[in-house]
Write an enzyme that holds these catalytic residues in place. Structure first.
Site, PDB file in Angstrom:
ATOM      1  N   ARG A   1       4.299   1.135  -1.316  1.00  0.00           N
ATOM      2  CA  ARG A   1       5.755   1.070  -1.990  1.00  0.00           C
ATOM      3  C   ARG A   1       5.543   0.201  -3.403  1.00  0.00           C
ATOM      4  O   ARG A   1       4.698  -0.640  -3.243  1.00  0.00           O
ATOM      5  CB  ARG A   1       6.906   0.487  -1.145  1.00  0.00           C
ATOM      6  CG  ARG A   1       6.655  -0.964  -1.049  1.00  0.00           C
ATOM      7  CD  ARG A   1       8.015  -1.319  -0.119  1.00  0.00           C
ATOM      8  NE  ARG A   1       7.986  -0.874   1.106  1.00  0.00           N
ATOM      9  CZ  ARG A   1       9.215   0.003   1.494  1.00  0.00           C
ATOM     10  NH1 ARG A   1       9.954   0.465   0.375  1.00  0.00           N
ATOM     11  NH2 ARG A   1       8.929   0.690   2.749  1.00  0.00           N
TER      12      ARG A   1
ATOM     13  N   CYS B   1       0.946  -1.191   0.028  1.00  0.00           N
ATOM     14  CA  CYS B   1       0.113   0.100  -0.064  1.00  0.00           C
ATOM     15  C   CYS B   1       0.836   1.224   0.028  1.00  0.00           C
ATOM     16  O   CYS B   1       0.354   2.283  -0.322  1.00  0.00           O
ATOM     17  CB  CYS B   1      -1.130  -0.083   1.282  1.00  0.00           C
ATOM     18  SG  CYS B   1      -0.084   0.076   2.609  1.00  0.00           S
TER      19      CYS B   1
ATOM     20  N   GLY C   1     -13.829  -5.241   3.561  1.00  0.00           N
ATOM     21  CA  GLY C   1     -12.653  -6.212   2.812  1.00  0.00           C
ATOM     22  C   GLY C   1     -12.447  -7.265   3.858  1.00  0.00           C
ATOM     23  O   GLY C   1     -12.866  -7.293   4.887  1.00  0.00           O
TER      24      GLY C   1
END
Length: 435
Positions: A52, A50, A189
């Site tokens: 890199r 999230c 999620g």
């Protein structure tokens, strides 16, 4: 061959840029294949999280690899290379190895010390190997990095200072909503980060916990394991109305929670405060939702600011010292391994010479009895060993100091070692499996 790392992270790029280059699993695999297809790259592993996106490569040439990786990143993300260039960093050889170890320990994460990166690195290597994009060289880098990351958590006090993104989001929410025990929580999620969120809020004693996911069965499993309840995705609007705290982290490309959905929920909430914590990249929550009255939207950018490291603590210094020592040991071993083929070829050549001379001696002096023949053979072997001892020990010492390459080349020339013979006894890289 050399190791190159090229990428961008929260340290070099703002969230909108990271969002623009965010890739799903298919995109990550496609990027690795594109990089691997380049003339200058022999292996490639893509690490996408999230905060890199990095490409680790075994490169035949530095500049060629950097150009090919940069062009592949631009093509895969649709962002012109000129716009990406100011946010990209490049690490080569020693610095690339140190970077990999640092990342594995969570020292380069937005939430310093977080342990989720270990699983992400392991999965990145496994995926690249399964797709035929990574082999022994990158495995021999990732394996020690994973081991060092585990050591950082088990042998230092890193876990006493590491704050996860979820915990940082809960701290933000508590300022607006009060104690978690009085808070109704909705987790959108069911992946690894959502599971961490649900587990954390359940452990904290949330007043109510609801899990929603497009695949209902996954939501049910997560809800069952955390003592919550699941709802079908179609009930997201109703669940949004009832939740005080919403934590969202899906793999969706578009916004899961639109500004219109949040506005409609706010009308029914009649001014009761609501906090939306968006842990996804690309973002799940439309940034315009922050304009809705009584709604506070917290994204990775805000959490990153909360988690920005200040003065290095004694606990983090422990980990940094561990990384420094492990990188030094790795480099020493790697350099020794680089001269090992020359040493092996030299000893093989000496063994062949000894065997040939002893055979010639036996033909010239067939009358030698077994005892005398054995003593002669032993004496010859001892002489050769003594002659080879100093150069082989010295080349290994120089390799540890980073100077073994020239000395090994000198040995190859002085003893007329065939390059093909040296290559034939090359030592394969260690660590080709998975941790």
């Amino acid at each position: 061959m050399s190791v190159v790392v090229l990428g961008l992270s929260h340290r070099t790029a703002p969230i909108p840029v990271l969002e623009s280059v965010s890739l799903d699993a298919e995109g990550v695999a496609a990027l690795a294949r594109t990089v691997r297809a380049g003339e200058s790259v022999h292996e490639a592993v893509v690490v996408s999280t999230c905060n890199r996106l990095e490409v680790y490569a075994e490169a035949a040439t530095f500049h060629g690899a950097v150009n090919e990786i940069g062009e592949a990143l631009a093509a895969s993300s649709g962002v012109p290379l000129g716009d990406l260039r100011e946010h990209l960093y490049v690490h080569y050889e020693d610095r690339a190895i140190a970077h990999a170890f640092t990342v594995a320990c969570g020292l380069d994460s937005m939430a310093v010390g977080e342990g989720q990166i270990l699983g992400q690195l392991r999965e990145a290597l496994r995926t690249a190997q399964a797709d035929g994009q990574a082999g022994g060289t990158l495995a021999s880098l990732f394996q020690p990095a994973l081991r060092v990351g585990k050591r950082a958590h088990s042998e230092t006090e890193l876990d006493t200072v590491s704050v996860s993104l979820v915990e940082a989001g809960l701290a933000r929410a508590a300022r607006a909503l009060g104690p978690l025990e009085q808070t109704r929580v909705l987790v959108v999620g069911a992946g690894s980060m959502s599971s961490l969120a649900a587990t954390t809020v359940a452990r904290g004693g949330a007043g109510d916990l609801v899990v929603i996911n497009r695949t209902r069965s996954k939501a049910q499993r997560l809800a069952t394991s955390t003592g919550g309840r699941s709802l079908p995705f179609e009930d997201l609007q109703q669940a949004l109305r009832e939740a005080d705290l919403v934590i969202s982290c899906t793999g969706a490309v578009g916004h899961v929670l639109t500004a219109d959905m949040v506005a409609r929920a706010a009308i029914d909430r009649a001014g009761r405060p609501q906090v939306l914590v968006d842990l996804a990249l690309p973002r799940d929550v439309d940034p315009r939702a922050a304009e809705v009255e009584a709604v506070d939207v917290v994204g990775l950018e805000e959490l990153g600011a909360d988690l920005a490291p200040g003065q290095v603590s004694p606990q983090l210094q422990q980990v940094q010292d561990l990384v420094t020592a492990e990188v030094a040991a790795y480099l020493t071993g790697r350099r020794a391994q680089a001269v090992a083929p020359t040493v092996a070829a030299l000893r093989s050549r000496a063994a062949d010479v000894v065997a040939a001379e002893l055979s010639r001696l036996e033909q010239r002096l067939p009358q030698l009895d077994e005892t005398t023949r054995g003593e002669v053979q032993l004496a010859v072997h001892r002489v050769v060993e003594k002659l080879l001892h100093a150069p082989t020990v010295r080349v290994k010492e120089l390799a540890g100091e980073g100077q073994g390459g020239d000395y090994a080349q000198a040995l190859r020339e002085l003893f007329d070692l065939d390059p093909h013979d040296v290559a034939a006894v090359s030592v394969p890289p260690e660590g080709s499996g998975l941790a």
